[in-house]
Motif scaffolding. Structure first.
Motif, PDB file in Angstrom:
ATOM      1  N   ALA A  34       0.839  -1.205   0.000  1.00 18.90           N
ATOM      2  CA  ALA A  34       0.000   0.000   0.000  1.00 18.90           C
ATOM      3  C   ALA A  34       0.870   1.249   0.000  1.00 18.90           C
ATOM      4  O   ALA A  34       1.971   1.262   0.582  1.00 18.90           O
ATOM      5  N   GLY A  35       0.369   2.314  -0.605  1.00 22.64           N
ATOM      6  CA  GLY A  35       1.087   3.581  -0.573  1.00 22.64           C
ATOM      7  C   GLY A  35       1.307   4.061   0.850  1.00 22.64           C
ATOM      8  O   GLY A  35       2.370   4.611   1.167  1.00 22.64           O
ATOM      9  N   HIS A  36       0.320   3.841   1.725  1.00 20.45           N
ATOM     10  CA  HIS A  36       0.461   4.352   3.091  1.00 20.45           C
ATOM     11  C   HIS A  36       1.434   3.527   3.923  1.00 20.45           C
ATOM     12  O   HIS A  36       1.714   3.884   5.081  1.00 20.45           O
ATOM     13  N   CYS A  37       1.978   2.454   3.342  1.00 18.82           N
ATOM     14  CA  CYS A  37       3.040   1.686   3.998  1.00 18.82           C
ATOM     15  C   CYS A  37       4.424   2.121   3.521  1.00 18.82           C
ATOM     16  O   CYS A  37       5.438   1.542   3.947  1.00 18.82           O
ATOM     17  N   VAL A  38       4.466   3.120   2.650  1.00 22.28           N
ATOM     18  CA  VAL A  38       5.727   3.630   2.095  1.00 22.28           C
ATOM     19  C   VAL A  38       5.917   5.108   2.383  1.00 22.28           C
ATOM     20  O   VAL A  38       7.034   5.554   2.656  1.00 22.28           O
ATOM     21  N   VAL A  39       4.819   5.876   2.331  1.00 22.56           N
ATOM     22  CA  VAL A  39       4.928   7.330   2.424  1.00 22.56           C
ATOM     23  C   VAL A  39       3.761   7.890   3.239  1.00 22.56           C
ATOM     24  O   VAL A  39       2.646   7.370   3.174  1.00 22.56           O
ATOM     25  N   ASP A  40       4.032   8.930   4.011  1.00 16.91           N
ATOM     26  CA  ASP A  40       2.994   9.682   4.704  1.00 16.91           C
ATOM     27  C   ASP A  40       2.397  10.667   3.710  1.00 16.91           C
ATOM     28  O   ASP A  40       3.066  11.611   3.284  1.00 16.91           O
ATOM     29  N   ALA A  41       1.141  10.434   3.324  1.00 12.16           N
ATOM     30  CA  ALA A  41       0.524  11.273   2.299  1.00 12.16           C
ATOM     31  C   ALA A  41       0.328  12.708   2.765  1.00 12.16           C
ATOM     32  O   ALA A  41       0.206  13.612   1.941  1.00 12.16           O
ATOM     33  N   THR A  45      -3.086  14.239  -3.545  1.00 11.75           N
ATOM     34  CA  THR A  45      -4.489  14.193  -3.140  1.00 11.75           C
ATOM     35  C   THR A  45      -4.648  13.965  -1.641  1.00 11.75           C
ATOM     36  O   THR A  45      -5.744  13.662  -1.169  1.00 11.75           O
ATOM     37  N   ALA A  46      -3.549  14.113  -0.905  1.00 13.66           N
ATOM     38  CA  ALA A  46      -3.559  13.953   0.552  1.00 13.66           C
ATOM     39  C   ALA A  46      -4.048  12.571   0.979  1.00 13.66           C
ATOM     40  O   ALA A  46      -4.701  12.411   2.001  1.00 13.66           O
ATOM     41  N   GLY A  47      -3.744  11.555   0.150  1.00  9.53           N
ATOM     42  CA  GLY A  47      -4.036  10.186   0.538  1.00  9.53           C
ATOM     43  C   GLY A  47      -5.283   9.591  -0.065  1.00  9.53           C
ATOM     44  O   GLY A  47      -5.899   8.713   0.558  1.00  9.53           O
ATOM     45  N   ASN A  48      -5.663  10.018  -1.274  1.00  6.93           N
ATOM     46  CA  ASN A  48      -6.820   9.398  -1.908  1.00  6.93           C
ATOM     47  C   ASN A  48      -6.541   7.922  -2.144  1.00  6.93           C
ATOM     48  O   ASN A  48      -5.548   7.544  -2.762  1.00  6.93           O
ATOM     49  N   ALA A  49      -7.409   7.055  -1.626  1.00  2.00           N
ATOM     50  CA  ALA A  49      -7.151   5.618  -1.631  1.00  2.00           C
ATOM     51  C   ALA A  49      -7.158   5.015  -3.027  1.00  2.00           C
ATOM     52  O   ALA A  49      -6.655   3.909  -3.218  1.00  2.00           O
ATOM     53  N   ASN A  50      -7.713   5.718  -4.016  1.00  2.00           N
ATOM     54  CA  ASN A  50      -7.638   5.226  -5.387  1.00  2.00           C
ATOM     55  C   ASN A  50      -6.190   5.033  -5.836  1.00  2.00           C
ATOM     56  O   ASN A  50      -5.920   4.260  -6.765  1.00  2.00           O
ATOM     57  N   TYR A  51      -5.257   5.747  -5.207  1.00  2.00           N
ATOM     58  CA  TYR A  51      -3.840   5.698  -5.578  1.00  2.00           C
ATOM     59  C   TYR A  51      -2.987   5.094  -4.462  1.00  2.00           C
ATOM     60  O   TYR A  51      -1.774   5.291  -4.431  1.00  2.00           O
ATOM     61  N   ASP A  52      -3.622   4.350  -3.568  1.00  2.00           N
ATOM     62  CA  ASP A  52      -2.933   3.825  -2.391  1.00  2.00           C
ATOM     63  C   ASP A  52      -2.196   2.519  -2.723  1.00  2.00           C
ATOM     64  O   ASP A  52      -2.569   1.434  -2.273  1.00  2.00           O
ATOM     65  N   LEU A  53      -1.154   2.642  -3.529  1.00  2.00           N
ATOM     66  CA  LEU A  53      -0.336   1.490  -3.901  1.00  2.00           C
ATOM     67  C   LEU A  53       1.105   1.938  -4.044  1.00  2.00           C
ATOM     68  O   LEU A  53       1.395   3.112  -4.275  1.00  2.00           O
ATOM     69  N   ALA A  54       2.016   1.004  -3.882  1.00  2.00           N
ATOM     70  CA  ALA A  54       3.434   1.309  -4.002  1.00  2.00           C
ATOM     71  C   ALA A  54       4.184   0.025  -4.315  1.00  2.00           C
ATOM     72  O   ALA A  54       3.694  -1.087  -4.072  1.00  2.00           O
ATOM     73  N   SER A  62      -2.700  -5.729   7.925  1.00  2.00           N
ATOM     74  CA  SER A  62      -2.967  -6.372   6.638  1.00  2.00           C
ATOM     75  C   SER A  62      -2.790  -5.406   5.481  1.00  2.00           C
ATOM     76  O   SER A  62      -2.742  -5.832   4.318  1.00  2.00           O
ATOM     77  N   SER A  63      -2.698  -4.107   5.762  1.00  2.00           N
ATOM     78  CA  SER A  63      -2.531  -3.104   4.700  1.00  2.00           C
ATOM     79  C   SER A  63      -1.391  -3.487   3.775  1.00  2.00           C
ATOM     80  O   SER A  63      -0.294  -3.837   4.231  1.00  2.00           O
ATOM     81  N   GLY A  64      -1.639  -3.424   2.477  1.00  2.00           N
ATOM     82  CA  GLY A  64      -0.634  -3.764   1.488  1.00  2.00           C
ATOM     83  C   GLY A  64      -0.669  -5.203   1.045  1.00  2.00           C
ATOM     84  O   GLY A  64       0.015  -5.577   0.085  1.00  2.00           O
ATOM     85  N   GLY A  65      -1.463  -6.049   1.741  1.00  2.00           N
ATOM     86  CA  GLY A  65      -1.544  -7.453   1.375  1.00  2.00           C
ATOM     87  C   GLY A  65      -2.186  -7.655   0.009  1.00  2.00           C
ATOM     88  O   GLY A  65      -2.794  -6.752  -0.573  1.00  2.00           O
ATOM     89  N   ALA A  66      -2.095  -8.859  -0.502  1.00  2.00           N
ATOM     90  CA  ALA A  66      -2.483  -9.162  -1.879  1.00  2.00           C
ATOM     91  C   ALA A  66      -3.979  -9.269  -2.078  1.00  2.00           C
ATOM     92  O   ALA A  66      -4.684  -9.847  -1.245  1.00  2.00           O
ATOM     93  N   PHE A  67      -4.466  -8.749  -3.197  1.00  2.00           N
ATOM     94  CA  PHE A  67      -5.716  -9.157  -3.830  1.00  2.00           C
ATOM     95  C   PHE A  67      -5.313  -9.898  -5.098  1.00  2.00           C
ATOM     96  O   PHE A  67      -4.688  -9.315  -5.989  1.00  2.00           O
ATOM     97  N   LEU A  68      -5.659 -11.186  -5.174  1.00  2.00           N
ATOM     98  CA  LEU A  68      -5.268 -12.030  -6.296  1.00  2.00           C
ATOM     99  C   LEU A  68      -6.489 -12.506  -7.068  1.00  2.00           C
ATOM    100  O   LEU A  68      -7.454 -12.984  -6.480  1.00  2.00           O
ATOM    101  N   ALA A  69      -6.429 -12.384  -8.395  1.00  2.00           N
ATOM    102  CA  ALA A  69      -7.422 -12.986  -9.282  1.00  2.00           C
ATOM    103  C   ALA A  69      -6.810 -14.236  -9.913  1.00  2.00           C
ATOM    104  O   ALA A  69      -5.591 -14.422  -9.888  1.00  2.00           O
ATOM    105  N   ASP A  70      -7.673 -15.086 -10.465  1.00  2.00           N
ATOM    106  CA  ASP A  70      -7.219 -16.331 -11.098  1.00  2.00           C
ATOM    107  C   ASP A  70      -6.326 -17.128 -10.155  1.00  2.00           C
ATOM    108  O   ASP A  70      -5.316 -17.707 -10.562  1.00  2.00           O
TER     109      ASP A  70
END
Length: 334
Positions: free
Chosen positions: A153-160, A199-208, A285-293
Motif C-alpha cells: 500500500a502507498g500508506h506503507c511507504v509514504v505519509d501522504a 491528493t492527501a491520501g486518496n485511496a484510489n492511488y494507495d499502492l506502491a 494487513s494493509s498492502g496485502g495481496a488481492f489475487l485474481a485467477d
C-alpha cells in the motif's frame, strides 16, 4: 488498514523531519522514487532485531480522501486511474515449491494453511517513521524483470500528509510467528504515485512498489518465487486476499490470513474507483495481496490490487490501471 470505517482513528505517524532521509527523485511523470544506499540498508538489517519486530505497531490506513483538494473546491469529480489494454505478467514458481492445499471460500479472515506459492511470496513489511515509531504492514512479491519487487500500500511507504518516505524498510517473506524462513530483504528503492501525496491520501492511488536488494547474492524472486500481476484487468470476479491482520482473531499479526469472494465496486465513497469483497482484515494487513485467477493447486495467481481500506463489512483495493503500470515498469527496471 482500518478495522471498520470510523472505528479506528487515523494513525498519526509524526511530523518530525528526519534529517538523514534518502534523496527522492521522479524518474517519470507521476512516479516518485526514493533510493536507499548500501549503508542505510545495512543499518536497517541491524535495526530490526527480534525484539523490534515484536514491538512494531500494526499500521492502520489513514482515512481515504474522497476527492483531491482542488476537485473538492471546484465541486468537480476526480479523474479515475487510467485504464487501457490489459497487461499480464505470469507468476514465477518458487524453487522446489510444494503444491498448495485446496483453497476454501472465506468471508471472514481465516488462517492460511494451504502452503504453495502464496506462503512464500506473502510477507510482512517493517519500517520506521521520522518520529522513531516502528510499524508493520503486509506485501507480496510481484514478478518483474528484476525479480526483486513487492507490491504494497502507498500508506506503507509514504505519509501522504507530509510526503515523508519511511526508513529502515524491510520485507520478510513467509513471516510466521517471528520466524524469518527466507531471511530479511532490505529495500533499495521505494516507488509511489505522485497522485497519492498530491491528493492527501486518496485511496484510489494507495499502492506502491519496493525494489529489494539481493540477499546472499540471490534475488527475492529466485529465492521465494513471485505472484503474477495484471494491469487494467477485468473487475467483478472472484478474488482472494491475504494479509497479516493484527487482531487476536487473526493471530496478532503473526500469521498469514485469507479471505475470498466476488468483488464489487465501492459505492460508499464519492469518486471511488476501488473494488472490494465481504471481508475485513485489520491493521497490519494493509498492502496485502488481492489475487485474481488464484490457483489452489499452486498457490499462485495475479495481483490486481493491495489491501487498502475497509468500510462496514468490506475491504477494498485500488485498481491497477495505467498509472500503476507506469510505476511497475519504473520499479521493475530499477
Amino acid at each position: 488498514m482500518r478495522a471498520r470505517a470510523g472505528g479506528i482513528a487515523a494513525l498519526v505517524l509524526g511530523a518530525v523531519i528526519w534529517s538523514a532521509a534518502p534523496v527522492s527523485a521522479a524518474p517519470a511523470e507521476g512516479v516518485q522514487r526514493t533510493t536507499i544506499g548500501a549503508a542505510e540498508r545495512a543499518t536497517a538489517l541491524r535495526f530490526w532485531t527480534d525484539a523490534r519486530l515484536r514491538s512494531a505497531r500494526d499500521l492502520d490506513a489513514p482515512p481515504a480522501a474522497s476527492t483531491p483538494p482542488a476537485a473538492s473546491a471546484a465541486g468537480g469529480r476526480q479523474a479515475a486511474p487510467g485504464t487501457g489494454e490489459e497487461v499480464r505478467v505470469a507468476p514465477l514458481p518458487a524453487p522446489g515449491a510444494a503444491a498448495a492445499a485446496p483453497a476454501l471460500a472465506a468471508s471472514d479472515p481465516t488462517p492460511w494453511t494451504g502452503g504453495g506459492l502464496i506462503s512464500t511470496t506473502a510477507g510482512k513489511v517493517f519500517f520506521q517513521n521520522a518520529g522513531g515509531g516502528t510499524f508493520a504492514c503486509s506485501a507480496t512479491v510481484a514478478n518483474a524483470d528484476n525479480k526483486s519487487l513487492v507490491l504494497t500500500a502507498g500508506h506503507c511507504v509514504v505519509d501522504a500528509g507530509t510526503g515523508e518516505v519511511y526508513r529502515n524498510w524491510v520485507f520478510i517473506p513467509g513471516y510466521a510467528n517471528g520466524d524469518r524462513p527466507h531471511g530479511t530483504f532490505t529495500a533499495s528503492s521505494l516507488f509511489h504515485l505522485d497522485q497519492y501525496v498530491a491528493t492527501a491520501g486518496n485511496a484510489n492511488y494507495d499502492l506502491a512498489f519496493a525494489r529489494l536488494a539481493p540477499l546472499d547474492g540471490r534475488s527475492l524472486g529466485d529465492t521465494v518465487g513471485a505472484q503474477g500481476i495484471a494491469f487494467n484487468a477485468a473487475t467483478g470476479r472472484e478474488v482472494h486476499s491475504f494479509g497479516y491482520g493484527g487482531s487476536a482473531a487473526e493471530g496478532n499479526g503473526e500469521r498469514l490470513n485469507h479471505c475470498s469472494g466476488v468483488e464489487y465496486p465501492d459505492a460508499g465513497r464519492e469518486g471511488s474507483t476501488m473494488w472490494g469483497i465481504d471481508c475485513v482484515q485489520t491493521g497490519g494487513s494493509s498492502g496485502g495481496a488481492f489475487l485474481a485467477d488464484f490457483d489452489a493447486g499452486s498457490g499462485g495467481g495475479y495481483l490486481v490490487g493491495d489491501i487498502s481500506v475497509s468500510a462496514g463489512s468490506s475491504e477494498y483495493h485500488p485498481v491497477l490501471g495505467n498509472e500503476a503500470l507506469d510505476l511497475y515498469r519504473q520499479a521493475g527496471a530499477a
